[in-house]
Motif scaffolding. Structure first.
Motif, PDB file in Angstrom:
ATOM      1  N   CYS A   1      -7.484  47.182  22.175  1.00 16.19           N
ATOM      2  CA  CYS A   1      -8.168  46.522  22.983  1.00 16.19           C
ATOM      3  C   CYS A   1      -9.437  45.653  22.714  1.00 16.19           C
ATOM      4  N   ALA A   2      -9.888  46.325  21.900  1.00 17.07           N
ATOM      5  CA  ALA A   2     -11.171  45.411  20.872  1.00 17.07           C
ATOM      6  C   ALA A   2     -10.743  43.911  20.754  1.00 17.07           C
ATOM      7  N   TRP A   3      -9.309  43.983  20.679  1.00 15.64           N
ATOM      8  CA  TRP A   3      -8.450  42.291  20.802  1.00 15.64           C
ATOM      9  C   TRP A   3      -8.452  41.744  22.164  1.00 15.64           C
ATOM     10  N   CYS A   4      -8.197  41.829  23.382  1.00 12.14           N
ATOM     11  CA  CYS A   4      -7.924  41.822  24.438  1.00 12.14           C
ATOM     12  C   CYS A   4      -8.386  41.114  24.863  1.00 12.14           C
TER      13      CYS A   4
ATOM     14  N   GLY B   1     -16.418  45.103  21.032  1.00  6.72           N
ATOM     15  CA  GLY B   1     -15.312  44.011  20.580  1.00  6.72           C
ATOM     16  C   GLY B   1     -15.953  43.402  19.634  1.00  6.72           C
ATOM     17  N   LYS B   2     -14.798  42.611  18.692  1.00  7.31           N
ATOM     18  CA  LYS B   2     -14.801  42.043  17.900  1.00  7.31           C
ATOM     19  C   LYS B   2     -15.377  40.609  18.180  1.00  7.31           C
TER      20      LYS B   2
ATOM     21  N   TRP C   1     -13.731  35.214  14.612  1.00  4.92           N
ATOM     22  CA  TRP C   1     -13.557  34.966  13.369  1.00  4.92           C
ATOM     23  C   TRP C   1     -13.472  36.280  12.445  1.00  4.92           C
ATOM     24  N   ALA C   2     -13.462  37.474  13.673  1.00  6.44           N
ATOM     25  CA  ALA C   2     -13.270  38.477  12.380  1.00  6.44           C
ATOM     26  C   ALA C   2     -12.067  39.238  12.168  1.00  6.44           C
ATOM     27  N   GLY C   3     -11.118  38.147  12.630  1.00  3.43           N
ATOM     28  CA  GLY C   3      -9.137  38.485  12.195  1.00  3.43           C
ATOM     29  C   GLY C   3      -9.213  38.080  11.375  1.00  3.43           C
ATOM     30  N   ILE C   4      -9.283  36.866  10.924  1.00  3.29           N
ATOM     31  CA  ILE C   4     -10.036  36.239   9.762  1.00  3.29           C
ATOM     32  C   ILE C   4     -10.835  36.646   8.301  1.00  3.29           C
ATOM     33  N   ASP C   5     -11.339  37.440   8.544  1.00  2.78           N
ATOM     34  CA  ASP C   5     -12.659  37.692   7.661  1.00  2.78           C
ATOM     35  C   ASP C   5     -11.817  38.085   6.159  1.00  2.78           C
TER      36      ASP C   5
END
Length: 298
Positions: A265-268, A282-283, A286-290
């Motif tokens: 849900c945080a990435w939706c 939420g995220k 850029w959180a996915g590439i940290d």
């Protein structure tokens, strides 16, 4: 007939045209892609927001990890589009720069650092490739029909190895991919099923090429294992069709397409429009590439 209840976004799903027919006529095939099936499997509500509600709820801001993945995929596609004599490591900086998607990064420093890391991935990856080898397809669309589905999907790469066809899928995300990930991927199995019929050659091997680590996770399907994945996809399609029919008959759209709450849900993309998702922290974009700059994988 009771009208469909409005969604929490303030939008009721747009009415869908019904197919006129007669008793005994076959059901219309469900047109789908791997991402369409995956959206429903992950969360029926996300599927509804993406494919049923019209107008669709607004999406959130772009994600940096999606920008990174798109940039690397397109650079590889363009590398294979070059004449064999020009498929060199020296061509990569220009290709990546020309396809680079800048959206979602925290700042210019992070973007530059990720660009350099992506170029390193590509450099290491193409070093392992034979520039004279011509794939059967690069970002090739394959399509097939079953009794339920009209499936089409765009495979990253389709290789010819001897008399067989191999599906190759590039990954720039999480580390730790193994044979179980390749075996369990419904998308790869559906690509293999379609490619075997398009090229009229056996296609049982599927591979996940993880560019950050240079590893390959592979699985050799059997006819039975691919059939199971196709059957699962057909079951998902039937569930979607039933949910859409329920809405047309007056069922509350939120009941027909419930939310599947969880970490995703945080990435939706539709987090702000979903009452359940809105309660989840939420995220950052850029959180996915940290982790990309520290471990080599996002």
């Amino acid at each position: 007939m009771r009208r469909p209840t409005s969604s929490p976004t303030g939008r009721a799903p747009a009415p869908r045209s019904e197919q006129l027919g007669f008793a005994g006529m076959p059901e219309r095939l469900f047109v789908c892609t791997p991402s369409k099936l995956g959206a429903y499997t992950d969360c029926p509500r996300r599927y509804r927001y993406s494919y049923v509600d019209r107008p669709a709820p607004p999406k959130g801001p772009p994600w940096a990890h999606n920008s990174l993945g798109a940039s690397v995929h397109t650079a590889l596609r363009n590398w294979f589009a070059l004449p064999p004599e020009r498929r060199t490591r020296e061509a990569l900086p220009g290709l990546l720069k020309g396809t680079w998607v800048r959206e979602g990064y925290r700042d210019d420093d992070q973007e530059r650092a990720v660009y350099r890391r992506a170029l390193d991935w590509l450099d290491g990856y193409v070093e392992s490739l034979d520039p004279d080898a011509e794939p059967l397809g690069v970002e090739r669309v394959v399509a097939v029909k079953t009794a339920v589905l009209a499936f089409n999907g765009r495979a990253d790469r389709i290789d010819a190895r001897g008399d067989e066809v191999v599906i190759v899928d590039y990954k720039t995300g999480r580390t730790g991919l193994d044979a179980d990930d390749a075996r369990g991927s419904q998308a790869l199995a559906l690509y293999a099923y379609a490619a075997e019929r398009v090229f009229r050659r056996p296609c049982r091997r599927v591979e996940l090429h993880h560019l950050p680590t240079g590893t390959v996770a592979a699985h050799d399907h059997t006819e039975a294992s691919i059939a199971r994945q196709v059957s699962r996809a057909e079951d998902t399609a039937r569930d979607i069709i039933d949910a859409e029919k329920a809405i047309a008959a007056g069922t509350d759209p939120d009941e027909a397409f419930p939310t599947t709450p969880g970490p995703m849900c945080a990435w939706c993309d539709f987090k702000r429009s979903c009452p359940v998702g809105a309660e989840v922290p939420g995220k950052e974009q850029w959180a996915g590439i940290d982790r990309t700059l520290t471990t080599g994988g996002s």
